[in-house]
Design an enzyme around this catalytic site. Structure first.
Site, PDB file in Angstrom:
ATOM      1  N   ARG A  29       1.833  -3.419  12.513  1.00 33.45           N
ATOM      2  CA  ARG A  29       0.598  -3.549  14.026  1.00 33.45           C
ATOM      3  C   ARG A  29       1.219  -4.382  14.976  1.00 33.45           C
ATOM      4  O   ARG A  29       1.629  -5.741  14.017  1.00 33.45           O
ATOM      5  CB  ARG A  29      -1.451  -3.710  13.841  1.00 33.45           C
ATOM      6  CG  ARG A  29      -1.745  -2.303  13.762  1.00 33.45           C
ATOM      7  CD  ARG A  29      -2.002  -1.604  14.962  1.00 33.45           C
ATOM      8  NE  ARG A  29      -2.870  -0.882  14.690  1.00 33.45           N
ATOM      9  CZ  ARG A  29      -2.549   0.571  14.449  1.00 33.45           C
ATOM     10  NH1 ARG A  29      -1.065   1.227  14.401  1.00 33.45           N
ATOM     11  NH2 ARG A  29      -2.970   1.774  14.289  1.00 33.45           N
ATOM     12  N   THR A  62       6.719  -1.960  11.464  1.00 33.33           N
ATOM     13  CA  THR A  62       5.748  -0.645  11.423  1.00 33.33           C
ATOM     14  C   THR A  62       4.165  -0.929  11.937  1.00 33.33           C
ATOM     15  O   THR A  62       3.740   0.381  11.272  1.00 33.33           O
ATOM     16  CB  THR A  62       7.019   0.194  10.766  1.00 33.33           C
ATOM     17  OG1 THR A  62       6.697  -0.317   9.835  1.00 33.33           O
ATOM     18  CG2 THR A  62       7.780   0.098  11.458  1.00 33.33           C
ATOM     19  N   GLY A  64       0.733  -1.185  -0.372  1.00 32.96           N
ATOM     20  CA  GLY A  64       0.233  -0.299   0.257  1.00 32.96           C
ATOM     21  C   GLY A  64       1.032   1.198  -0.176  1.00 32.96           C
ATOM     22  O   GLY A  64       2.313   1.151  -0.406  1.00 32.96           O
ATOM     23  N   ARG A  65       0.147   2.217   0.749  1.00 34.81           N
ATOM     24  CA  ARG A  65       0.758   3.529   0.828  1.00 34.81           C
ATOM     25  C   ARG A  65       2.584   3.794   1.104  1.00 34.81           C
ATOM     26  O   ARG A  65       3.773   4.376   0.908  1.00 34.81           O
ATOM     27  CB  ARG A  65      -0.064   5.043   1.455  1.00 34.81           C
ATOM     28  CG  ARG A  65      -0.607   4.966   0.633  1.00 34.81           C
ATOM     29  CD  ARG A  65      -1.365   6.143   1.461  1.00 34.81           C
ATOM     30  NE  ARG A  65      -3.074   6.423   0.856  1.00 34.81           N
ATOM     31  CZ  ARG A  65      -4.130   5.757   0.794  1.00 34.81           C
ATOM     32  NH1 ARG A  65      -4.449   5.258   2.090  1.00 34.81           N
ATOM     33  NH2 ARG A  65      -5.188   6.581   0.603  1.00 34.81           N
ATOM     34  N   ILE A  66       2.120   3.165   2.325  1.00 31.91           N
ATOM     35  CA  ILE A  66       3.556   3.029   2.565  1.00 31.91           C
ATOM     36  C   ILE A  66       4.855   1.900   2.321  1.00 31.91           C
ATOM     37  O   ILE A  66       6.019   2.447   2.283  1.00 31.91           O
ATOM     38  CB  ILE A  66       3.757   2.246   4.759  1.00 31.91           C
ATOM     39  CG1 ILE A  66       2.162   3.002   5.342  1.00 31.91           C
ATOM     40  CG2 ILE A  66       5.011   2.549   5.579  1.00 31.91           C
ATOM     41  CD1 ILE A  66       1.907   3.745   6.529  1.00 31.91           C
ATOM     42  N   HIS A 122       6.165   2.707  19.149  1.00 33.74           N
ATOM     43  CA  HIS A 122       5.745   3.390  18.767  1.00 33.74           C
ATOM     44  C   HIS A 122       5.216   4.983  18.568  1.00 33.74           C
ATOM     45  O   HIS A 122       4.753   5.195  18.163  1.00 33.74           O
ATOM     46  CB  HIS A 122       3.515   2.720  19.301  1.00 33.74           C
ATOM     47  CG  HIS A 122       3.264   2.676  18.157  1.00 33.74           C
ATOM     48  ND1 HIS A 122       1.884   2.196  18.298  1.00 33.74           N
ATOM     49  CD2 HIS A 122       2.474   3.007  16.962  1.00 33.74           C
ATOM     50  CE1 HIS A 122       0.534   2.059  16.783  1.00 33.74           C
ATOM     51  NE2 HIS A 122       1.711   2.923  16.560  1.00 33.74           N
ATOM     52  N   GLU A 150       1.229  -2.427  24.205  1.00 36.67           N
ATOM     53  CA  GLU A 150       1.979  -1.691  24.318  1.00 36.67           C
ATOM     54  C   GLU A 150       1.283  -0.712  25.221  1.00 36.67           C
ATOM     55  O   GLU A 150      -0.479  -1.104  25.634  1.00 36.67           O
ATOM     56  CB  GLU A 150       1.919  -0.913  23.585  1.00 36.67           C
ATOM     57  CG  GLU A 150       2.592  -1.559  21.406  1.00 36.67           C
ATOM     58  CD  GLU A 150       2.146  -0.868  20.967  1.00 36.67           C
ATOM     59  OE1 GLU A 150       1.183   0.516  21.111  1.00 36.67           O
ATOM     60  OE2 GLU A 150       2.078  -1.262  19.730  1.00 36.67           O
TER      61      GLU A 150
HETATM   62  C1  DGY Z   1      -1.347   4.721  12.748  1.00 39.57           C
HETATM   63  O1  DGY Z   1      -1.736   5.408  12.480  1.00 39.57           O
HETATM   64  O2  DGY Z   1      -2.289   3.757  12.452  1.00 39.57           O
HETATM   65  C2  DGY Z   1      -0.522   4.262  13.740  1.00 39.57           C
HETATM   66  O3  DGY Z   1      -0.062   3.412  14.375  1.00 39.57           O
HETATM   67  C3  DGY Z   1      -0.615   5.510  14.922  1.00 39.57           C
HETATM   68  O4  DGY Z   1       0.502   6.428  15.073  1.00 39.57           O
END
Ligand code: DGY
Length: 322
Positions: free
Chosen positions: A241, A239, A158-160, A289, A270
């Site tokens: 979940r 990075t 996806g985007r990230i 996080h 967390e």
């Molecule tokens: C999100 O936007 O889902 C991040 O995990 C929170 O910073």
């Protein structure tokens, strides 16, 4: 707009965004314990027209059922696994979120974790602070792994995931990826990324980076079976979940050197508990996080969260709607 809408905000936002919200709505800002205790949430949401929430505020059926006037839930996040989306939508409640603005920040942190764990930066920092660096230029002390020329396997394009691919291109890495379906050929060309099956990705990657949302399908996606398929010299970066990784089995894989290391920003629980076994491992870099936690991004997230909410209450199209 007359100030006749009541809005509950579960945590502080940027002042400018809150000021904007206050011009239009009666704002009830929760100032106490984080996340807002369920009892308070259920109690406070009763008369609310809008809710601004954050990850880890659990907005489940029970909460939503109690919110008889609720028209919009606007979350300060790209992830929305903390909201019962289907139930909210079945009641006509609009859902806003904040994608795009945190893509770069999260991808940057991903690169940071990769470089840190491969080049052992945080480990070296601990060595110095603990006064254990005592040989001048020990040529074979603290040797790390170079990222250039290595293969990164991105799960979730996806985007990230795409931004991580772009940035790792710049570091001289080869990119393979797995996604529900391949991205277009032109994006693949631009990102120099090759679509592979999950099993090929596990086998071929030197670094695996997770960029999928958390849901039933991705729960414990990374587990002992998968760690056994990965290279012994490989690294896992998360990075997205925490619950996408079976943390107990990751600890075992790291201890028994089934994989070489991990860089993590998210955890099954967390904040990380002080007796977490992760804290005992040198081959793990732990971030609290903070993927999207930059001043630039937080400001944008605050603005969008408020705009999504106000637009929904005004009957307009949200900037970003789930
Ligand atoms: C999100 O936007 O889902 C991040 O995990 C929170 O910073």
């Amino acid at each position: 707009m007359k100030k006749h809408f009541n809005v509950l905000v579960t945590r502080r936002l940027h002042k400018s965004a809150l000021d904007e919200l206050e011009k239009k709505c009666n704002v009830f800002l929760h100032n106490g314990k984080i996340p807002i205790p369920k009892k308070n949430l259920i109690n406070k949401i009763k008369d609310m027209d809008g809710l601004i929430c954050h990850p880890y505020d659990t907005i489940d059926k029970k909460v939503i059922k109690n919110a008889k006037n609720l028209k919009v839930i606007s979350t300060f996040s790209v992830g929305f696994d903390h909201i019962d989306i289907d139930f909210a939508k079945s009641l006509g409640i609009k859902i806003g979120y904040t994608p795009e603005v945190l893509t770069n920040a999260t991808a940057e942190l991903t690169i940071g974790l990769i470089l840190d764990v491969l080049r052992r930066i945080s480990e070296g920092d601990r060595i110095i602070r603990n006064k254990k660096w005592n040989v001048i230029f020990g040529a074979y002390d603290y040797t790390g792994t170079e990222v250039s020329g290595k293969t990164i396997g991105i799960i979730g394009m996806g985007r990230i995931g795409r931004e991580v691919a772009k940035k790792t291109n710049g570091l001289g890495m080869n990119v393979i990826y797995h996604n529900r379906k391949p991205v277009s050929k032109s994006i693949e060309r631009k990102l120099k990324a090759k679509y592979v099956s999950e099993s090929v990705l596990y086998k071929k990657s030197d670094i695996i980076s997770l960029h999928v949302p958390y849901n039933n399908d991705t729960h414990h996606l990374m587990n002992s079976k998968i760690f056994k398929k990965m290279k012994k010299t490989s690294f896992l970066i998360n990075t997205s979940r925490g619950k996408i990784v079976n943390e107990k089995q990751l600890v075992t894989a790291l201890k028994t050197k089934e994989i070489q290391g991990a860089g993590m920003d998210v955890y099954e629980s967390e904040p990380v508990h002080s007796n977490s076994l992760l804290l005992k491992l040198e081959n793990v870099v732990l971030a609290p996080h903070v993927g999207s936690s930059t001043n630039e991004t937080r400001q944008k997230m605050s603005d969008i969260t408020v705009k999504n909410l106000v637009f929904a209450l005004e009957g307009k199209k949200l900037l970003y709607s789930v």
